[in-house]
Enzyme design. Sequence first.
Site, short mmCIF file in Angstrom:
data_model
loop_
_atom_site.label_atom_id
_atom_site.label_comp_id
_atom_site.label_asym_id
_atom_site.label_seq_id
_atom_site.Cartn_x
_atom_site.Cartn_y
_atom_site.Cartn_z
CG HIS A 249 8.18 -25.54 10.70
ND1 HIS A 249 7.82 -24.94 9.17
CD2 HIS A 249 8.27 -24.10 11.15
CE1 HIS A 249 7.73 -23.52 9.13
NE2 HIS A 249 7.91 -23.21 10.43
NE ARG B 69 -1.73 -1.31 3.67
CZ ARG B 69 -1.71 -1.41 4.91
NH1 ARG B 69 -2.89 -0.95 5.49
NH2 ARG B 69 -0.88 -1.56 5.71
P1 NAP Z 1 5.17 -7.49 7.42
O1 NAP Z 1 6.71 -7.11 7.88
O2 NAP Z 1 4.26 -6.95 8.55
O3 NAP Z 1 5.07 -7.04 6.02
C1 NAP Z 1 3.40 -6.95 5.80
C2 NAP Z 1 3.52 -6.52 4.14
O4 NAP Z 1 2.21 -6.48 3.60
C3 NAP Z 1 4.22 -5.27 3.90
O5 NAP Z 1 4.75 -5.01 2.70
C4 NAP Z 1 2.95 -4.07 3.81
O6 NAP Z 1 2.97 -3.03 3.28
C5 NAP Z 1 1.84 -5.04 3.09
N1 NAP Z 1 0.41 -4.82 3.50
C6 NAP Z 1 -0.27 -4.98 4.66
N2 NAP Z 1 -1.35 -4.36 4.43
C7 NAP Z 1 -1.40 -4.59 3.12
C8 NAP Z 1 -2.86 -4.47 2.06
N3 NAP Z 1 -4.17 -4.16 2.70
N4 NAP Z 1 -2.34 -4.52 0.78
C9 NAP Z 1 -1.36 -4.55 0.38
N5 NAP Z 1 -0.20 -4.84 1.10
C10 NAP Z 1 -0.27 -4.94 2.33
O7 NAP Z 1 4.81 -9.09 7.48
P2 NAP Z 1 6.05 -10.23 7.31
O8 NAP Z 1 6.84 -10.53 8.36
O9 NAP Z 1 6.94 -10.01 5.78
O10 NAP Z 1 5.05 -11.30 7.05
C11 NAP Z 1 4.42 -11.57 5.73
C12 NAP Z 1 3.75 -13.06 5.67
O11 NAP Z 1 4.83 -14.08 5.89
C13 NAP Z 1 2.63 -13.17 6.82
O12 NAP Z 1 1.91 -14.27 6.60
C14 NAP Z 1 3.73 -14.02 7.85
O13 NAP Z 1 2.87 -14.83 8.85
C15 NAP Z 1 4.48 -14.77 6.76
N6 NAP Z 1 5.69 -15.35 7.50
C16 NAP Z 1 6.73 -14.43 7.71
C17 NAP Z 1 8.06 -14.89 8.40
C18 NAP Z 1 9.17 -13.61 8.63
O14 NAP Z 1 10.15 -14.29 8.94
N7 NAP Z 1 8.85 -12.36 8.40
C19 NAP Z 1 8.25 -16.03 8.37
C20 NAP Z 1 7.23 -17.02 8.17
C21 NAP Z 1 6.12 -16.63 7.61
P3 NAP Z 1 2.17 -1.71 3.47
O15 NAP Z 1 1.73 -1.46 4.74
O16 NAP Z 1 2.95 -0.58 2.71
O17 NAP Z 1 0.77 -1.99 2.50
#
Ligand code: NAP
Length: 484
Positions: free
Chosen positions: A240, A51
């Site tokens: 896992h 976004r």
């Molecule tokens: P994050 O750092 O909170 O990033 C979320 C992303 O989604 C940001 O790019 C955000 O950007 C975007 N976003 C949020 N609301 C949105 C919307 N309405 N429309 C479009 N984009 C939107 O989360 P993350 O840690 O990367 O995790 C992402 C997913 O991967 C989750 O399901 C998490 O459970 C999974 N996961 C993450 C990890 C990890 O190590 N981080 C490991 C395993 C699984 P904007 O705010 O600019 O929209």
Amino acid sequence: MVSRVIPVDDFDLVIFGGTGDLARRKILPGLFRRFRAGQMPPGARIVGAARSEMTTAAYRKTIEGALKEFLDEADCDPKAIKSFLGTLDYVRIDATGTAGWSELAKLLRPDIIRAFYFSVAPSLFGPLAERLHKHRCAGSACRIVVEKPFGRDLETAQALNATLAEHFNEGQIYRIDHYLGKETVQNLMAVRFGNMLFEPLWNAQHVDHVQITVAETVGVNGRGEYYDKSGAMRDMVQNHIMQLICLIAMEPPSRFDPSSVRDEKLKVIRALDPPEASDIVRGQYTGGGEAAGYREEAGNPGSTTESYIAMKLGISNWRWAGTPFYLRTGKRLRARASEIAVVFKDAPHSIFGQDAGRHRNILTIRLQPNEGIQLGVTIKEPGPGGMRLIDVPLDMTFADALGPEADDAPDAYERLIMDVIRGDQTLFMRGDEVEAAWAWTDPIVEAWTRSGERPHEYEPGSTGPEEAQMLLHRSGRRWREIRP
Ligand code: NAP
């Protein structure tokens, strides 16, 4: 050894959540490594979508920063980074609104592979699937990659499967579990099904028990609020560790293809016994020195969520009936170490007498650190003094056995993303598999909720609660040491 990198076909990969932690830390650095290895074709394009208001130039700058932060220094070749950044685009899009969708549809090229990576909060998976269709971004040949967690119980997983199924068929859905992309995890299958040596012994007749350990030194800080709603059972065991159990316990699939492998994994999950309450130990780390305890880090003083779990599991089938599988996983433990140990039974009779001691073959598959496989073999202790036996390891630490090639092996995320582009679902979870895993997990978690029982406390830097030792001691067994 010659490395074989087979380039994939041209593709458009859209990463929803392209500015998020996972995209910056794992997905884009992984794609860069594949680019550098020559696996990404010149016509490949990656589109970040989120976004935030941002130009493509600003997005490239952000990702350049992420690559420098998260890649090893040796990987940071400035020329390669510059050309990789040239493959990136950015689209401002709202997964729950209308903004940006027509721009995305215009950007996508016809007649090439199209993949959409849902690296956003799980609540957005449904809205994304729906809008991809509504705005004609998704064709019958496109793929979607769905991150974990896939639901938080059977009901939510079924609902999510149903939502995705309204817009995509099962062959287009790639549910990711990055453990399956690990080199050693795949080697587990190679060891079992590529050698004649192990498979005849791989059953209750010859295996005394199996131990699976996934130990972390870190706590939940930063993720406390999320983790407190999940706990070790939902965060680690249901996905896992369940996948590891499947790969150890499954029957040989007739082919290494998605249906054959996933059919066999599903049979294992369905054969798992519901564990007795006395076969489960839950723990929660206390504070120590300057460090905060679990409840403080989770911001929930009355939390009954487990940061540690140990369990004894039974598998009711001909191969495994009577052989316990012990698993344990936890945070703030003594060392970061993940391994599977297959402990074989004693020889039926010792011809060397009591003094020779009791010796067992143990096959250890180390996932981290120092990925590798080790087989403990009993030999004679060298020198005079009669027949005294010792155990020595036949060691295949990948870094030693394979040299620099081992370092260049793709990490889990890079391998899995390339599998998505190739259209190979073997290392991804099928919908029925995820549902079966929740169907086994739910009653266990529900019983804890009903009882309101508090987990046992354990000190940070320890091996977990004392009570976990008893799980094995009861039957004269013991946990292996948790070593870095
Ligand atoms: P994050 O750092 O909170 O990033 C979320 C992303 O989604 C940001 O790019 C955000 O950007 C975007 N976003 C949020 N609301 C949105 C919307 N309405 N429309 C479009 N984009 C939107 O989360 P993350 O840690 O990367 O995790 C992402 C997913 O991967 C989750 O399901 C998490 O459970 C999974 N996961 C993450 C990890 C990890 O190590 N981080 C490991 C395993 C699984 P904007 O705010 O600019 O929209």
